[in-house]
Design a protein around this motif. Structure first.
Motif, PDB file in Angstrom:
ATOM      1  N   TRP A  76      -9.540 -10.204   8.843  1.00 59.49           N
ATOM      2  CA  TRP A  76      -8.223 -10.857   8.861  1.00 59.49           C
ATOM      3  C   TRP A  76      -7.466 -10.529   7.571  1.00 59.49           C
ATOM      4  O   TRP A  76      -6.302 -10.146   7.610  1.00 59.49           O
ATOM      5  N   LEU A  77      -8.138 -10.657   6.442  1.00 57.69           N
ATOM      6  CA  LEU A  77      -7.528 -10.394   5.141  1.00 57.69           C
ATOM      7  C   LEU A  77      -7.088  -8.933   5.018  1.00 57.69           C
ATOM      8  O   LEU A  77      -5.965  -8.636   4.609  1.00 57.69           O
ATOM      9  N   PHE A  78      -7.963  -7.992   5.404  1.00 52.82           N
ATOM     10  CA  PHE A  78      -7.633  -6.581   5.271  1.00 52.82           C
ATOM     11  C   PHE A  78      -6.584  -6.134   6.284  1.00 52.82           C
ATOM     12  O   PHE A  78      -5.845  -5.186   6.028  1.00 52.82           O
ATOM     13  N   ALA A  79      -6.504  -6.806   7.423  1.00 60.17           N
ATOM     14  CA  ALA A  79      -5.422  -6.499   8.366  1.00 60.17           C
ATOM     15  C   ALA A  79      -4.074  -6.857   7.741  1.00 60.17           C
ATOM     16  O   ALA A  79      -3.103  -6.088   7.833  1.00 60.17           O
ATOM     17  N   ILE A  80      -4.011  -8.001   7.086  1.00 58.47           N
ATOM     18  CA  ILE A  80      -2.782  -8.392   6.391  1.00 58.47           C
ATOM     19  C   ILE A  80      -2.473  -7.395   5.274  1.00 58.47           C
ATOM     20  O   ILE A  80      -1.330  -6.943   5.127  1.00 58.47           O
ATOM     21  N   ALA A  81      -3.479  -7.035   4.510  1.00 64.44           N
ATOM     22  CA  ALA A  81      -3.280  -6.082   3.409  1.00 64.44           C
ATOM     23  C   ALA A  81      -2.787  -4.732   3.934  1.00 64.44           C
ATOM     24  O   ALA A  81      -1.894  -4.116   3.336  1.00 64.44           O
ATOM     25  N   ARG A  82      -3.356  -4.286   5.039  1.00 63.97           N
ATOM     26  CA  ARG A  82      -2.946  -3.011   5.626  1.00 63.97           C
ATOM     27  C   ARG A  82      -1.462  -3.054   6.024  1.00 63.97           C
ATOM     28  O   ARG A  82      -0.705  -2.130   5.756  1.00 63.97           O
ATOM     29  N   HIS A  83      -1.041  -4.169   6.639  1.00 67.93           N
ATOM     30  CA  HIS A  83       0.371  -4.314   7.017  1.00 67.93           C
ATOM     31  C   HIS A  83       1.272  -4.331   5.774  1.00 67.93           C
ATOM     32  O   HIS A  83       2.363  -3.751   5.787  1.00 67.93           O
ATOM     33  N   LYS A  84       0.833  -4.984   4.720  1.00 68.43           N
ATOM     34  CA  LYS A  84       1.638  -5.041   3.495  1.00 68.43           C
ATOM     35  C   LYS A  84       1.715  -3.673   2.818  1.00 68.43           C
ATOM     36  O   LYS A  84       2.736  -3.323   2.225  1.00 68.43           O
ATOM     37  N   LEU A  85       0.653  -2.901   2.904  1.00 66.50           N
ATOM     38  CA  LEU A  85       0.688  -1.546   2.366  1.00 66.50           C
ATOM     39  C   LEU A  85       1.683  -0.694   3.153  1.00 66.50           C
ATOM     40  O   LEU A  85       2.489   0.038   2.570  1.00 66.50           O
ATOM     41  N   VAL A  86       1.655  -0.800   4.469  1.00 64.40           N
ATOM     42  CA  VAL A  86       2.600  -0.056   5.303  1.00 64.40           C
ATOM     43  C   VAL A  86       4.034  -0.474   4.971  1.00 64.40           C
ATOM     44  O   VAL A  86       4.926   0.372   4.837  1.00 64.40           O
ATOM     45  N   ASP A  87       4.252  -1.792   4.822  1.00 64.59           N
ATOM     46  CA  ASP A  87       5.588  -2.271   4.446  1.00 64.59           C
ATOM     47  C   ASP A  87       6.030  -1.673   3.115  1.00 64.59           C
ATOM     48  O   ASP A  87       7.183  -1.249   2.957  1.00 64.59           O
ATOM     49  N   ALA A  88       5.127  -1.646   2.139  1.00 61.13           N
ATOM     50  CA  ALA A  88       5.459  -1.102   0.823  1.00 61.13           C
ATOM     51  C   ALA A  88       5.774   0.391   0.919  1.00 61.13           C
ATOM     52  O   ALA A  88       6.720   0.873   0.272  1.00 61.13           O
ATOM     53  N   LEU A  89       5.010   1.106   1.716  1.00 60.25           N
ATOM     54  CA  LEU A  89       5.271   2.539   1.887  1.00 60.25           C
ATOM     55  C   LEU A  89       6.619   2.763   2.559  1.00 60.25           C
ATOM     56  O   LEU A  89       7.362   3.672   2.195  1.00 60.25           O
ATOM     57  N   ARG A  90       6.960   1.916   3.529  1.00 64.38           N
ATOM     58  CA  ARG A  90       8.267   2.042   4.181  1.00 64.38           C
ATOM     59  C   ARG A  90       9.399   1.765   3.201  1.00 64.38           C
ATOM     60  O   ARG A  90      10.414   2.454   3.203  1.00 64.38           O
ATOM     61  N   ARG A  91       9.226   0.725   2.379  1.00 64.00           N
ATOM     62  CA  ARG A  91      10.256   0.399   1.388  1.00 64.00           C
ATOM     63  C   ARG A  91      10.421   1.540   0.388  1.00 64.00           C
ATOM     64  O   ARG A  91      11.517   1.854  -0.042  1.00 64.00           O
ATOM     65  N   HIS A  92       9.293   2.116   0.030  1.00 68.32           N
ATOM     66  CA  HIS A  92       9.313   3.205  -0.935  1.00 68.32           C
ATOM     67  C   HIS A  92       9.930   4.457  -0.305  1.00 68.32           C
ATOM     68  O   HIS A  92      10.483   5.293  -1.005  1.00 68.32           O
ATOM     69  N   GLY A  93       9.779   4.545   0.992  1.00 66.25           N
ATOM     70  CA  GLY A  93      10.434   5.547   1.824  1.00 66.25           C
ATOM     71  C   GLY A  93      10.353   6.962   1.344  1.00 66.25           C
ATOM     72  O   GLY A  93       9.286   7.518   1.169  1.00 66.25           O
ATOM     73  N   ARG A  94      11.514   7.549   1.127  1.00 60.82           N
ATOM     74  CA  ARG A  94      11.639   8.979   0.823  1.00 60.82           C
ATOM     75  C   ARG A  94      10.905   9.384  -0.451  1.00 60.82           C
ATOM     76  O   ARG A  94      10.624  10.546  -0.652  1.00 60.82           O
ATOM     77  N   HIS A  95      10.638   8.441  -1.306  1.00 54.76           N
ATOM     78  CA  HIS A  95      10.069   8.787  -2.605  1.00 54.76           C
ATOM     79  C   HIS A  95       8.570   9.060  -2.556  1.00 54.76           C
ATOM     80  O   HIS A  95       8.067   9.762  -3.409  1.00 54.76           O
TER      81      HIS A  95
END
Length: 177
Positions: A76-95
Motif C-alpha cells: 500500500w505504501l509503495f503504491a502511493i510512493a510510485r504514484h507520487k514519483l510518477v506525479d513528480a516526473l510529470r511535473r518535471h516534464g520536459r526537463h
C-alpha cells in the motif's frame, strides 16, 4: 524496529488509526525511511528524492483511512510512493529525460516485489496468529528453526509443527495438496 517489518508497520498504523499519536509518529518515521531508500534508487536526474518522500507521507496522511487494516502495509505504501514519483516526473516534464531501457529492469523488479508482497500477505491471512508468526519468521524473514523458536519463545518442536500446519493451510487455500 528496523523499519522494514510489515507486521510492526501494520501494528503502528492500526494503533494510530485508533488515535495513538506516538504510534503515528513512529509509523511516519519508519515509512519515511523506507520510502526514502526506495525513492533514492528511482529518482531521475533533477528530481529531489526528498520531494517524493514528503509527497508520499502527505498522501499517506490524507489516505490512511483507505488502508485495509487486515492487509500488508508495504505494498500500500509503495503504491502511493510510485504514484507520487510518477506525479513528480510529470511535473518535471520536459526537463527529465530517462531512456526506458535504463529503468525497465527497475520497474519490472518493483512490480514483481509488490505483487510478491501482496501474495505473501494474502497467504498469511489464512493462518492463525501463531502459525503466521512462525511462517513469517522462517519463510519470509529467513530465520532458522532455532532462531525462530528463541525469538517467539517456543520450543523447536512447536515451531516445526506450526510451520508444517501453516504451510499446509496455505497450500489448501490456494488449491494445492
Amino acid at each position: 524496529m528496523n523499519g522494514a517489518d510489515d507486521r510492526d508497520l501494520a501494528r503502528l498504523l492500526r494503533m494510530s488509526l485508533g488515535g495513538d499519536e506516538k504510534a503515528y509518529s513512529d509509523f511516519l518515521q519508519n515509512a519515511a525511511a523506507l520510502v526514502r531508500i526506495w525513492a533514492r534508487r528511482r529518482v531521475a536526474n533533477g528530481l529531489d528524492p526528498e520531494d517524493v518522500v514528503q509527497e508520499t507521507l502527505l498522501a499517506v496522511h490524507l489516505k490512511r483511512h483507505t488502508w485495509r487494516t487486515d492487509g500488508p502495509v508495504k505494498p500500500w505504501l509503495f503504491a502511493i510512493a510510485r504514484h507520487k514519483l510518477v506525479d513528480a516526473l510529470r511535473r518535471h516534464g520536459r526537463h527529465a529525460r530517462v531512456r526506458l531501457d535504463a529503468v525497465e529492469d527497475v520497474l519490472v523488479t518493483e512490480e514483481a516485489e509488490t505483487a510478491r508482497d501482496w501474495e505473501i500477505g494474502r497467504a498469511l491471512e489464512a493462518l492463525t496468529p501463531g502459525q503466521r508468526s512462525v511462517v513469517t519468521a522462517i519463510s519470509v524473514e529467513g530465520r532458522t528453526i532455532a532462531e525462530a523458536a528463541r525469538s517467539l519463545d517456543m520450543n523447536e518442536t512447536a515451531v516445526r509443527v506450526a510451520l508444517h500446519r501453516g504451510l499446509a493451510a496455505i497450500a489448501r487455500r490456494f488449491g494445492r495438496k
